[in-house]
Motif scaffolding. Structure first.
Motif, short mmCIF file in Angstrom:
data_model
loop_
_atom_site.label_atom_id
_atom_site.label_comp_id
_atom_site.label_asym_id
_atom_site.label_seq_id
_atom_site.Cartn_x
_atom_site.Cartn_y
_atom_site.Cartn_z
N ILE A 84 10.80 71.84 56.44
CA ILE A 84 11.94 72.76 56.42
C ILE A 84 12.08 73.30 57.85
CG2 ILE A 84 10.52 74.75 55.66
CD1 ILE A 84 13.02 75.59 53.94
N LEU A 85 13.29 73.16 58.43
CA LEU A 85 13.36 73.52 59.84
C LEU A 85 14.73 74.03 60.29
CD1 LEU A 85 13.37 70.26 62.02
CD2 LEU A 85 13.01 70.12 59.58
N ASN A 86 14.64 75.00 61.19
CA ASN A 86 15.77 75.49 61.96
C ASN A 86 15.37 75.26 63.41
OD1 ASN A 86 17.71 76.88 63.38
ND2 ASN A 86 17.06 78.91 62.69
N PRO A 87 15.63 74.04 63.92
CA PRO A 87 15.12 73.71 65.25
C PRO A 87 15.90 74.39 66.37
CG PRO A 87 16.45 71.91 64.40
CD PRO A 87 16.40 72.95 63.32
N ALA A 146 15.93 66.01 68.25
CA ALA A 146 14.55 65.56 68.51
C ALA A 146 13.61 66.08 67.42
CB ALA A 146 14.09 66.05 69.88
N PHE A 147 13.74 67.36 67.08
CA PHE A 147 12.90 67.96 66.03
C PHE A 147 13.10 67.26 64.69
CE2 PHE A 147 11.64 71.07 68.95
CZ PHE A 147 10.90 72.10 68.38
N VAL A 148 14.37 66.99 64.34
CA VAL A 148 14.66 66.34 63.05
C VAL A 148 14.09 64.92 63.05
CG1 VAL A 148 16.47 65.51 61.50
CG2 VAL A 148 16.69 67.77 62.56
N ALA A 149 14.28 64.17 64.16
CA ALA A 149 13.76 62.81 64.24
C ALA A 149 12.24 62.80 64.08
CB ALA A 149 14.17 62.17 65.56
N LEU A 150 11.56 63.73 64.75
CA LEU A 150 10.09 63.80 64.65
C LEU A 150 9.65 64.18 63.24
CD1 LEU A 150 9.24 65.53 68.06
CD2 LEU A 150 8.56 63.22 67.36
N GLN A 184 10.63 65.01 51.78
CA GLN A 184 11.93 65.69 51.77
C GLN A 184 12.06 66.56 53.01
OE1 GLN A 184 14.28 65.27 49.30
NE2 GLN A 184 12.92 63.82 48.27
N ILE A 185 13.16 66.39 53.74
CA ILE A 185 13.38 67.15 54.97
C ILE A 185 14.67 67.94 54.82
CG2 ILE A 185 13.83 67.00 57.48
CD1 ILE A 185 12.23 64.03 55.86
N VAL A 186 14.61 69.27 54.98
CA VAL A 186 15.81 70.12 54.94
C VAL A 186 15.92 70.83 56.28
CG1 VAL A 186 16.93 72.12 53.88
CG2 VAL A 186 15.80 70.42 52.43
N ALA A 187 17.06 70.68 56.94
CA ALA A 187 17.23 71.27 58.28
C ALA A 187 18.61 71.89 58.43
CB ALA A 187 17.03 70.20 59.35
N ILE A 188 18.69 73.02 59.14
CA ILE A 188 19.99 73.58 59.51
C ILE A 188 20.19 73.28 60.99
CG2 ILE A 188 18.99 75.93 59.86
CD1 ILE A 188 21.86 76.97 59.05
N ILE A 189 21.27 72.54 61.28
CA ILE A 189 21.50 72.05 62.64
C ILE A 189 22.99 72.06 62.97
CG2 ILE A 189 19.43 70.63 62.90
CD1 ILE A 189 20.89 68.25 61.81
N PRO A 190 23.35 72.01 64.25
CA PRO A 190 24.77 71.90 64.59
C PRO A 190 25.35 70.60 64.05
CG PRO A 190 23.47 72.52 66.51
CD PRO A 190 22.51 72.13 65.43
N ASP A 217 21.26 56.25 64.20
CA ASP A 217 20.62 54.98 63.84
C ASP A 217 19.16 55.20 63.43
OD1 ASP A 217 22.90 53.52 64.33
OD2 ASP A 217 22.33 52.93 66.37
N PHE A 218 18.46 56.06 64.16
CA PHE A 218 17.05 56.36 63.88
C PHE A 218 16.91 56.91 62.45
CE2 PHE A 218 13.25 59.00 63.84
CZ PHE A 218 12.33 58.28 64.61
N ILE A 219 17.81 57.85 62.10
CA ILE A 219 17.76 58.47 60.76
C ILE A 219 18.10 57.44 59.67
CG2 ILE A 219 18.84 60.22 59.26
CD1 ILE A 219 16.89 61.35 61.43
N PHE A 220 19.19 56.68 59.87
CA PHE A 220 19.61 55.71 58.85
C PHE A 220 18.53 54.67 58.58
CE2 PHE A 220 24.19 56.63 60.27
CZ PHE A 220 24.38 57.53 59.22
N GLN A 221 17.75 54.31 59.61
CA GLN A 221 16.70 53.30 59.43
C GLN A 221 15.52 53.85 58.61
OE1 GLN A 221 15.74 52.24 63.47
NE2 GLN A 221 17.74 51.28 63.77
N ARG A 222 15.37 55.17 58.59
CA ARG A 222 14.16 55.74 57.99
C ARG A 222 14.39 56.64 56.78
NH1 ARG A 222 13.86 54.90 63.10
NH2 ARG A 222 11.95 54.14 64.09
#
Length: 489
Positions: free
Chosen positions: A134-137, A165-169, A179-185, A199-204
């Protein structure tokens, strides 16, 4: 039951005003209000896991972890044990974080003091087995030669902002089904520079749920952040199915609406940029439904490009007013309604550019063009604002310079037939196009790529619109919409 999130939020409200704006900007970190933290914790699906391994990178005072743990304490998750790992780089917040996570006596909390990117990329990137993140990077651009950029590149992550970068990591460190929940622009959805990140997200991972705030300044109103934010839930290694879309005006969530969309409405199958659209209604727009609006720019024999004159790179060649050896330089400030006014002495921008060997490649031949501002001002009701460049406005000039803050439609770097330029402008200025564009495009700017991916009426239909437009000295929004209605009916 006392919820520890309330304590964390009280501390956030006390700490945030005392934190210098300069310090916040340096770290790019804005702390999460309790209402958003609760909503984010509520986005995780039920889980039958015995052990939860929770990641909270850039944890601040711990609001997000507290919201998640409060939900567990209330019996919403059936975990037997929870191991929480929280990273925080700001020494001023670490004591609060330790205190807030320490209040959960049954949680094994590991608070790591340091830079999440630096620490997570220190070894080859592999799943750390987190079941939940859970992240607010932090939101801050990463320059191309910075230590962060090089560290990320070393583990195969190419991105331009700390938040992506935070979401990708976090995705890379999650275990299968994590499960990853993030608030991002929202800029990652269709910013061209975020293509490698998408692309990084769609692959994983699979996109499961996206929440959109209708108001641009309400998610972090205490910090005066003007940013279109989105909350996204991803599943590591998940099979991509339909996506839940929720919207609310602000962080009170009182007018929450929910809809579900097939993935091909979120990412259009033939889109090379893999833009992520966030449709806010299940109904198809008039533009999507119209059989008359189905042509690509390539099928029309047209191209759209960003204005090539980047003024600060050509500073020595710019002139305040036209003089011998110059050609007109057109800025968005020259555009008035559906036409252009040039030169404009009070513009505070140069009106002309020298035509010489260094500038020649950036110039277009004088002619009719349809141009669209890349940034619309608050006063403008539409996101897409199109104007016609009429060669008669520039006297006998043989070439034109188009400044970088606009996009122009052309035929192989040449002008358009007048009725086609006018017809394009009418189509693009219609309410139907604006509504369709807003539904799918989150950023406040209009990029050439956005215009490239749109569908258009056929060439003949656009010419007919242009011939119709020539009859009137002024054309109202209502007239445009009625005329387009006849075409799309």
């Amino acid at each position: 039951m006392m919820q520890h999130l309330d304590t964390a939020d009280k501390v956030r409200r006390e700490v945030a005003p005392r934190t210098a704006q300069k310090h916040k900007s340096a770290l790019g970190q804005f702390m999460t209000p309790a209402s958003i933290a609760r909503f984010m914790a509520g986005m995780f699906p039920p889980s039958s896991l015995g052990t939860c391994r929770l990641l909270d990178p850039g944890a601040g005072v711990g609001a997000l972890s507290c919201a998640f743990l409060d939900r567990w304490m209330a019996g919403d998750f059936s975990f037997e044990t929870v191991q929480a790992t929280a990273y925080e780089v700001d020494g001023a917040l670490q004591e609060h974080l330790k205190q807030h996570l320490g209040a959960y006596s049954t949680v094994q909390a590991d608070i790591i003091s340091g830079d999440y990117i630096e620490l997570a990329t220190a070894a080859p990137l592999q799943a750390a087995g987190y079941t939940h993140a859970i992240l607010n990077p932090p939101y801050k651009k990463i320059s191309s030669r910075s230590a962060h950029r090089l560290a990320l590149r070393s583990v195969g992550i190419e991105t331009v902002n700390l938040y992506s970068a935070f979401v990708a990591l976090a995705v890379a460190q999650a275990g299968p089904g994590g499960q990853i929940v993030a608030i991002i622009p929202r800029s990652f959805c269709n910013g061209p520079y975020y293509r490698p990140f998408r692309d990084f997200i769609f692959q994983r991972a699979a996109i499961c749920h996206m929440h959109l705030f209708a108001s641009r300044n309400k998610a972090f109103k205490d910090d005066n952040v003007l940013q279109e934010n989105i909350i996204i839930r991803l599943e590591r290694g998940g099979r991509q199915g339909p996506v839940t879309i929720t919207t609310s005006t602000d962080d009170s969530f009182t007018d929450l609406t929910t809809s579900e969309h097939p993935f091909d409405r979120i990412v259009v199958p033939d889109d090379p940029e893999r833009f992520i659209h966030v449709p806010t209604t299940t109904e198809k727009s008039a533009i999507e439904l119209s059989p008359a609006v189905r042509y690509s720019l390539a099928e029309l024999g047209l191209k759209v490009s960003t204005g090539p004159v980047v003024d600060f790179r050509l500073k020595d060649h710019l002139r305040a007013m036209p003089e011998e050896g110059t050609v007109p330089l057109i800025y968005p400030g020259h555009l008035r309604g559906t036409g252009a006014l040039w030169p404009l002495p009070g513009l505070k921008k140069p009106n002309a550019i020298m035509r010489n060997a260094e500038t020649e490649k950036w110039l277009y031949p004088n002619g009719f063009y349809c141009v669209v501002k890349r940034f619309s001002s608050k006063e403008e009701k539409r996101r897409i604002v199109a104007s016609v460049i009429d060669p008669s406005a520039f006297g006998g000039c043989t070439a034109l310079g188009f400044e970088n803050h606009m996009n122009l439609f052309h035929e192989n770097k040449g002008g358009l037939p007048e009725p086609l330029a006018r017809g394009l402008s009418i189509f693009l200025n219609s309410t139907a196009v604006d509504e369709n564009f807003r539904r799918f495009n989150g950023h406040t700017q209009v990029n050439a790529t956005d215009l490239k991916l749109m569908k258009y009426p056929g060439r003949e239909a656009l010419i007919d619109l242009g011939v119709w437009a020539r009859q009137y000295s002024t054309i109202t929004q209502e007239m445009i919409d009625v005329q387009l209605g006849k075409l799309t009916a």
